[in-house]
Structure formats: C-alpha cells, structure tokens
Design an enzyme around this catalytic site. Structure first.
Site, PDB file in Angstrom:
ATOM      1  N   GLY A  33       0.839  -1.213   0.000  1.00 49.52           N
ATOM      2  CA  GLY A  33       0.000   0.000   0.000  1.00 49.52           C
ATOM      3  C   GLY A  33       0.865   1.250   0.000  1.00 49.52           C
ATOM      4  N   HIS A  34       1.875   1.260   0.865  1.00 46.02           N
ATOM      5  CA  HIS A  34       2.786   2.418   0.901  1.00 46.02           C
ATOM      6  C   HIS A  34       3.534   2.558  -0.430  1.00 46.02           C
ATOM      7  CE1 HIS A  34       2.721   1.464   5.384  1.00 46.02           C
ATOM      8  NE2 HIS A  34       2.365   2.718   5.356  1.00 46.02           N
ATOM      9  N   GLY A 147      -3.490   7.629   1.312  1.00 46.98           N
ATOM     10  CA  GLY A 147      -4.268   6.447   0.946  1.00 46.98           C
ATOM     11  C   GLY A 147      -5.740   6.630   1.292  1.00 46.98           C
ATOM     12  N   SER A 185      -2.152  -3.274   6.098  1.00 44.56           N
ATOM     13  CA  SER A 185      -1.904  -2.342   7.199  1.00 44.56           C
ATOM     14  C   SER A 185      -0.643  -2.784   7.932  1.00 44.56           C
ATOM     15  CB  SER A 185      -3.086  -2.363   8.171  1.00 44.56           C
ATOM     16  OG  SER A 185      -2.709  -1.794   9.409  1.00 44.56           O
ATOM     17  N   SER A 186       0.112  -1.799   8.426  1.00 41.78           N
ATOM     18  CA  SER A 186       1.304  -2.141   9.201  1.00 41.78           C
ATOM     19  C   SER A 186       0.929  -2.922  10.453  1.00 41.78           C
ATOM     20  CB  SER A 186       2.044  -0.862   9.606  1.00 41.78           C
ATOM     21  OG  SER A 186       2.283  -0.077   8.467  1.00 41.78           O
TER      22      SER A 186
HETATM   23  P1  AMP Z   1       0.617   4.858   7.732  1.00 41.70           P
HETATM   24  O1  AMP Z   1       2.062   4.530   7.591  1.00 41.70           O
HETATM   25  O2  AMP Z   1      -0.223   3.696   8.132  1.00 41.70           O
HETATM   26  O3  AMP Z   1       0.353   6.117   8.516  1.00 41.70           O
HETATM   27  O4  AMP Z   1       0.113   5.189   6.270  1.00 41.70           O
HETATM   28  C1  AMP Z   1       0.786   6.107   5.450  1.00 41.70           C
HETATM   29  C2  AMP Z   1      -0.048   6.330   4.220  1.00 41.70           C
HETATM   30  O5  AMP Z   1      -0.248   5.089   3.555  1.00 41.70           O
HETATM   31  C3  AMP Z   1      -1.447   6.895   4.537  1.00 41.70           C
HETATM   32  O6  AMP Z   1      -1.774   7.871   3.568  1.00 41.70           O
HETATM   33  C4  AMP Z   1      -2.318   5.685   4.417  1.00 41.70           C
HETATM   34  O7  AMP Z   1      -3.654   5.995   4.053  1.00 41.70           O
HETATM   35  C5  AMP Z   1      -1.613   4.919   3.305  1.00 41.70           C
HETATM   36  N1  AMP Z   1      -1.980   3.496   3.356  1.00 41.70           N
HETATM   37  C6  AMP Z   1      -1.937   2.684   4.449  1.00 41.70           C
HETATM   38  N2  AMP Z   1      -2.386   1.458   4.121  1.00 41.70           N
HETATM   39  C7  AMP Z   1      -2.731   1.505   2.805  1.00 41.70           C
HETATM   40  C8  AMP Z   1      -3.265   0.551   1.888  1.00 41.70           C
HETATM   41  N3  AMP Z   1      -3.550  -0.691   2.252  1.00 41.70           N
HETATM   42  N4  AMP Z   1      -3.466   0.953   0.624  1.00 41.70           N
HETATM   43  C9  AMP Z   1      -3.186   2.219   0.222  1.00 41.70           C
HETATM   44  N5  AMP Z   1      -2.676   3.168   1.043  1.00 41.70           N
HETATM   45  C10 AMP Z   1      -2.467   2.811   2.317  1.00 41.70           C
END
Ligand code: AMP
Length: 277
Positions: A33-34, A147, A185-186
C-alpha cells in the site's frame, strides 16, 4: 537517495533539489500500500522532480501508549524499500526533533473529526493534522499523497488544506488489499495466525451489507457478520454521509459504511462506498 534525520538536515538537502516536490507521509513498516503511494508520487513529480518520503511514528496521534509502543519500526528495511522505489529524499526525524517539550500549538479540525475514529480515539486527528501541516512546511512540498484506506484522515486533511489555504495539492490512492481482501496495514503483522485468518471477514461483511436496501439493514447485517467471530470486538460500525461524515439514517446521498474492529489489542479499519438508493 539522501536521508535526513532532522528538520535542519532536511532543509540543507532541499536547498539543492529540483521541483516539483511530492511528499508521501508515512509511519513506516512498509507494505505494498505504501509502495503504491510512492509510485503515484513519482508519476506526479515526474523523472526530474523530487519524491520525499517521511517515516515518523507520530507519538501525538496515538491514543493508547501500548499501541505506540507496539508499532513496528523496521527502519533499515524501510530505507532499503525507499531506495528500491526510487525515492529521492527520506525524512526520518525523531520525536525530540519534531516537538518542543513545551509545544503549545495544535491544529484542530472540529467537524469531520467528531465521529468514527475521532470519537473513539480522542486527540488522534489533532495529532494527525498537526504533524501533516508540520511535514508540509518542513518539506515545502507542492503535492502530497494519501491512501483512501484512511478515508476520514483524507477528508480531514483536504478540509485543513482548504480552510487554511495550505498550498499543497492532496492526491489520493486506492486501498491495496491482500489476496483475501484484508486491507493492507502495518498493524496486520501483529495479528496471531488465527486472527489473521479471520480478519478478511471485515471486508466481506462490509461488501455483503453494502448491497442491502436500507441503512438499518446494512448496519444490522454488517454487525452480525463481524460479531459472528468470537475473535472480534467492534470499536465502531457507522454509516455516514460521504461528504459530511455525519451519520445517515436514509440513503438519499452517497454514503460510506465504515468499521473499526479490534482483534485483541490490534485495531483494524476498513470502509466501503454505499450508493444512494
Ligand atoms: P501509515 O504509515 O499507516 O500512517 O500510512 C501512510 C499512508 O499510507 C497513509 O496515507 C495511508 O492511508 C496509506 N496506506 C496505508 N495502508 C494503505 C493501503 N492498504 N493501501 C493504500 N494506502 C495505504
């Protein structure tokens, strides 16, 4: 690729980089996703622009100390993944360099952040808005990629940018999923094998419920399907207006069915669009 571990180091590097600058704000522990956000950032920046990725587990957006402590931080492999994805600058500040001990200014969005994650995670979106605005200012980015998975966060950031005249274009990317439908998701790595096997039920429940006729049927069906597992605990399940994020009782306008579900200590979120009837 250059790595900056503080705001002043970042400023030095940015003096020399070409525009446009496109930022991907993250908390690290990368999954596909990232990486999809990074690919989009490169498209927007073009071959000569600068793609900046920030990796910062932002303490002020966590409402539970245990969640902050358990958040995965595989910094070395994250930096290697940035290199592989063609990132130009990685920004990896620590909390001490981001926040003064006596900091007293916070960005608060007061409407869209009332429900959903805002209701069950007090202060979360204040923390998100504050760090995102700081990252925009530190990087001087022209555009930033987010995302759609965190759809409330995306709506709130768009609102912040609109209401404060922040000169940054907000670009969104679709949710990347595992083959079984679970949103990447992380936090997924913290699920036990049994919980991981069960977790696609969130997506299945939302998909199945979204095709029903009335708001009441949709909410009841999704709740029943999620609660059919003894491993789940619903944090919230809401049907909200797609624009205002206020709860809806009739499907006269496009809506979003959104859920946050605990598996043990791990909280997962997902949502689905629901068409007007
Ligand atoms: P995070 O590291 O979880 O804060 O996420 C960083 C960015 O990655 C945020 O804009 C999230 O919305 C995006 N993101 C997280 N998981 C996904 C996913 N499965 N698909 C697309 N973008 C994602």
């Amino acid at each position: 690729m250059k790595v900056a571990d503080s705001g002043s180091a970042l400023r030095e590097i940015l003096k020399t980089v070409p525009g446009p600058r496109v930022l991907v704000p993250t908390m690290g522990a990368f999954h596909p996703g990232h990486i999809s956000l990074m690919h989009r950032a490169r498209e927007i920046a073009g071959p000569n622009g600068t793609m900046i990725v920030s990796i910062f587990v932002n303490p002020i957006q966590f409402d539970r100390a245990s969640d902050l402590a358990a958040y995965p931080r595989p910094m070395e492999s994250d930096i290697a993944e940035c290199e592989g994805a063609g990132v130009d600058v990685v920004f990896t500040p620590d909390a001490g360099s981001m926040y003064f001990p006596d900091r007293s200014v916070t960005v608060t969005e007061t409407l869209l952040s009332r429900g959903l994650c805002g209701a069950t995670r007090p202060g979360h979106f204040d923390g998100v808005c504050t760090v995102v605005l700081k990252l925009f200012l530190l990087t001087g980015c022209d555009a930033a990629i987010f995302g759609e998975k965190d759809f409330q966060q995306l709506a709130i950031i768009r609102r912040m940018v609109r209401d404060l005249d922040v000169p940054v274009e907000i670009i969104s990317c679709p949710t990347v999923r595992e083959p079984d439908g679970l949103a990447m998701s992380s936090r997924n790595t913290r699920l036990t094998p049994e919980q991981r096997e069960d977790a696609p039920r969130i997506r299945k429940a939302l998909l199945e419920a979204a095709s029903l006729e009335t708001a009441d049927e949709i909410l009841r069906s999704a709740r029943t399907l999620i609660e059919a597992s003894p491993l789940t605990r619903i944090d919230y399940l809401s049907l909200v207006d797609a624009e205002t994020l206020q709860p809806v009782i009739a499907l006269e306008r496009p809506a979003v069915l959104a859920a946050a579900v605990f598996y043990g200590e791990v909280r997962l979120i997902d949502h689905i669009a629901v068409k007007a009837r």
